[in-house]
Write a protein that holds these residues in place. Structure first.
Motif, PDB file in Angstrom:
ATOM      1  N   THR A  83       0.849  -1.182   0.000  1.00  0.00           N
ATOM      2  CA  THR A  83       0.000   0.000   0.000  1.00  0.00           C
ATOM      3  C   THR A  83       0.889   1.238   0.000  1.00  0.00           C
ATOM      4  N   VAL A  84       0.479   2.273  -0.713  1.00  0.00           N
ATOM      5  CA  VAL A  84       1.251   3.526  -0.735  1.00  0.00           C
ATOM      6  C   VAL A  84       0.713   4.534   0.273  1.00  0.00           C
ATOM      7  N   CYS A  85      -0.306   4.137   1.046  1.00  0.00           N
ATOM      8  CA  CYS A  85      -0.893   5.011   2.070  1.00  0.00           C
ATOM      9  C   CYS A  85      -1.121   4.174   3.330  1.00  0.00           C
ATOM     10  N   PHE A  86      -0.032   3.791   3.984  1.00  0.00           N
ATOM     11  CA  PHE A  86      -0.111   2.822   5.070  1.00  0.00           C
ATOM     12  C   PHE A  86      -1.017   3.277   6.213  1.00  0.00           C
ATOM     13  N   ASN A  87      -1.040   4.569   6.504  1.00  0.00           N
ATOM     14  CA  ASN A  87      -1.822   5.087   7.630  1.00  0.00           C
ATOM     15  C   ASN A  87      -3.180   5.649   7.217  1.00  0.00           C
ATOM     16  N   ALA A  88      -3.608   5.359   6.012  1.00  0.00           N
ATOM     17  CA  ALA A  88      -4.914   5.862   5.568  1.00  0.00           C
ATOM     18  C   ALA A  88      -6.030   5.231   6.403  1.00  0.00           C
ATOM     19  N   THR A  89      -6.956   6.065   6.871  1.00  0.00           N
ATOM     20  CA  THR A  89      -8.091   5.581   7.645  1.00  0.00           C
ATOM     21  C   THR A  89      -9.241   5.217   6.710  1.00  0.00           C
ATOM     22  N   THR A  90     -10.239   4.535   7.264  1.00  0.00           N
ATOM     23  CA  THR A  90     -11.419   4.178   6.479  1.00  0.00           C
ATOM     24  C   THR A  90     -12.100   5.419   5.920  1.00  0.00           C
ATOM     25  N   SER A  91     -12.201   6.461   6.747  1.00  0.00           N
ATOM     26  CA  SER A  91     -12.849   7.705   6.293  1.00  0.00           C
ATOM     27  C   SER A  91     -12.013   8.408   5.237  1.00  0.00           C
ATOM     28  N   CYS A  92     -10.701   8.310   5.355  1.00  0.00           N
ATOM     29  CA  CYS A  92      -9.804   8.911   4.360  1.00  0.00           C
ATOM     30  C   CYS A  92     -10.017   8.252   2.997  1.00  0.00           C
ATOM     31  N   LYS A  93     -10.090   6.926   2.995  1.00  0.00           N
ATOM     32  CA  LYS A  93     -10.293   6.200   1.743  1.00  0.00           C
ATOM     33  C   LYS A  93     -11.653   6.531   1.129  1.00  0.00           C
ATOM     34  N   ALA A  94     -12.670   6.615   1.982  1.00  0.00           N
ATOM     35  CA  ALA A  94     -14.025   6.869   1.493  1.00  0.00           C
ATOM     36  C   ALA A  94     -14.161   8.260   0.887  1.00  0.00           C
ATOM     37  N   ASN A  95     -13.334   9.200   1.356  1.00  0.00           N
ATOM     38  CA  ASN A  95     -13.453  10.584   0.913  1.00  0.00           C
ATOM     39  C   ASN A  95     -12.233  11.063   0.121  1.00  0.00           C
ATOM     40  N   CYS A  96     -11.498  10.118  -0.473  1.00  0.00           N
ATOM     41  CA  CYS A  96     -10.280  10.467  -1.194  1.00  0.00           C
ATOM     42  C   CYS A  96     -10.592  11.370  -2.387  1.00  0.00           C
ATOM     43  N   VAL A  97     -10.158  12.607  -2.298  1.00  0.00           N
ATOM     44  CA  VAL A  97     -10.456  13.589  -3.346  1.00  0.00           C
ATOM     45  C   VAL A  97      -9.787  13.202  -4.661  1.00  0.00           C
ATOM     46  N   ILE A  98      -8.543  12.785  -4.595  1.00  0.00           N
ATOM     47  CA  ILE A  98      -7.803  12.484  -5.815  1.00  0.00           C
ATOM     48  C   ILE A  98      -8.414  11.292  -6.546  1.00  0.00           C
TER      49      ILE A  98
END
Length: 307
Positions: A83-98
Motif C-alpha cells: 500500500t502507498v498510504c499505510f496510515n490511511a483511515t477508512t474515512s480517508c479512503k471513502a473521501n479520497c479527493v484524488i
C-alpha cells in the motif's frame, strides 16, 4: 494487511546512475525517451503539473510558482502486495479527493493512469525513481529559462517517505528528497518540495516540508504531529466561498487557521505552526440532500470538523 511501501524502499540505496531500460540510460535520457517508457507502461504523462491540475494550478495563479507532482493510485488499490498510504483511515479512503473527485467524464482515464504509474513502481522501483529524478531536471531548466520558481509535491495521492529513500544520482549519495531540493532550488533558493502526510510520527524536514493531514477524531495523533514540528491540515464543514474559522484548538494548542483552498503550496507557512483549513470536496454528481448525508457521515468519523 498489505506491506507498507516505505518498508520496501528503506534500508537500501538505489543507484539511479546505473538504471537502464531498453538500452536507455535513464539519468541521461531525453524527454522523448522517457515518454516512450511511459507509453510502454500504458500511460501518457509521468508527472502532474500546474497546467493540468486544479490545485497545483492555484500555486501558479496565486504565487507564480510552477509545481510538478506524482499521482499514484492511492492506498492498496491495484493488484500489488503493498500500500502507498499505510496510515490511511477508512474515512480517508471513502473521501479520497484524488481518487473520486473531478470531472466524471475524465475520471476513468485519470484512475487508469494512476494505476499504471503505480504498476511501474511495483514492477521496477529503481526505474520509477530514476525516471522521477530525471524528469525534474528539464522542468528545472524550463523554469530557469522562463524566470519561474519550481516546486514538487511527491505525494499527490500517496504517502511515501521520500526523505528516507537513499539514492545515488550524478555520483552523489543522498536522500531522494534532498537531491530533488538541490535541483529545484536552482530556480529559487526559497522553494522546497512538500507533502501532506497521514504519518504523525514523521519529523519536520528542513528541505522537504510536511503537514499532517487529520482524518479521524484521535487528537493524540495531531498533538504528536505538532510536537514533531508539523502543521495540520483539517477539513471543515464550511460551504464553498464561506470563511473558515480564525483559529482552532487541538488539545492545549490553539493554532491559526489559514485558507488551504487558496493554493496548495504548504511551505508558504513553514516558519510557523498553522492549520491549513480545507472545505469538503463533494462528488460533482451529488445533489444537496446527498451532500448533507455525506458530510454528516464524514463528521462522525472525524474526517470533517465543525467550524
Amino acid at each position: 494487511m498489505r506491506q507498507d511501501i516505505n518498508t520496501m524502499l528503506s534500508g537500501k540505496t538505489f543507484n539511479l546512475d546505473d538504471v537502464m531500460f531498453n538500452e536507455i540510460t535513464i539519468s541521461s535520457a531525453n524527454l522523448a525517451q522517457l515518454q516512450s517508457i511511459c507509453k510502454e507502461y500504458g500511460f501518457s504523462s509521468f508527472l502532474t503539473e500546474s497546467k493540468n491540475q486544479v490545485k497545483l494550478g492555484k500555486n501558479y495563479k496565486e504565487l507564480g510558482l510552477y509545481t510538478i507532482g506524482m499521482s499514484l493510485s492511492p492506498y492498496e488499490l491495484g493488484n500489488h502486495d503493498f500500500t502507498v498510504c499505510f496510515n490511511a483511515t477508512t474515512s480517508c479512503k471513502a473521501n479520497c479527493v484524488i481518487q473520486n473527485a473531478g470531472n466524471p467524464a475524465y475520471l476513468p482515464n485519470k484512475q487508469k493512469a494512476m494505476l499504471k504509474r503505480k504498476a511501474l513502481l511495483a514492477d521496477n522501483p529503481s526505474l520509477f525513481l530514476a525516471m522521477f529524478m530525471r524528469y525534474i531536471e528539464p522542468k528545472s531548466l524550463y523554469c530557469i529559462k522562463n524566470n519561474l520558481a519550481l516546486s514538487i509535491r511527491f505525494n499527490i495521492s500517496s504517502d511515501i517517505n521520500y526523505e528516507n529513500i537513499q539514492i545515488i544520482y550524478n555520483n552523489v549519495r543522498t536522500s531522494f528528497s534532498d537531491m530533488a531540493y538541490e535541483l529545484i532550488k536552482k530556480t529559487d533558493v526559497n522553494v522546497m518540495p512538500y507533502d501532506y502526510t497521514k504519518n504523525y510520527d514523521r519529523l519536520q524536514n528542513k528541505n522537504y516540508h510536511l503537514v499532517y493531514s487529520v482524518s479521524d477524531s484521535d487528537i493524540s495523533k495531531s498533538i504528536s504531529a505538532i510536537k514533531n514540528g508539523l502543521s495540520l491540515a483539517m477539513v471543515f464543514d464550511v460551504d464553498r466561498n464561506k470563511p473558515l474559522p480564525d483559529s482552532y484548538q487541538i488539545g492545549d494548542y490553539t493554532l491559526p487557521v489559514i485558507d488551504g483552498d487558496e493554493h496548495d503550496y504548504l511551505p508558504a507557512y513553514k516558519d510557523k505552526l498553522v492549520i491549513h483549513g480545507l472545505r469538503f470536496k463533494f462528488k460533482a454528481s451529488d445533489n444537496k440532500a446527498k451532500r448533507r448525508q455525506v458530510i454528516d457521515k464524514a463528521m462522525l468519523s472525524g474526517f470533517v470538523y465543525p467550524a
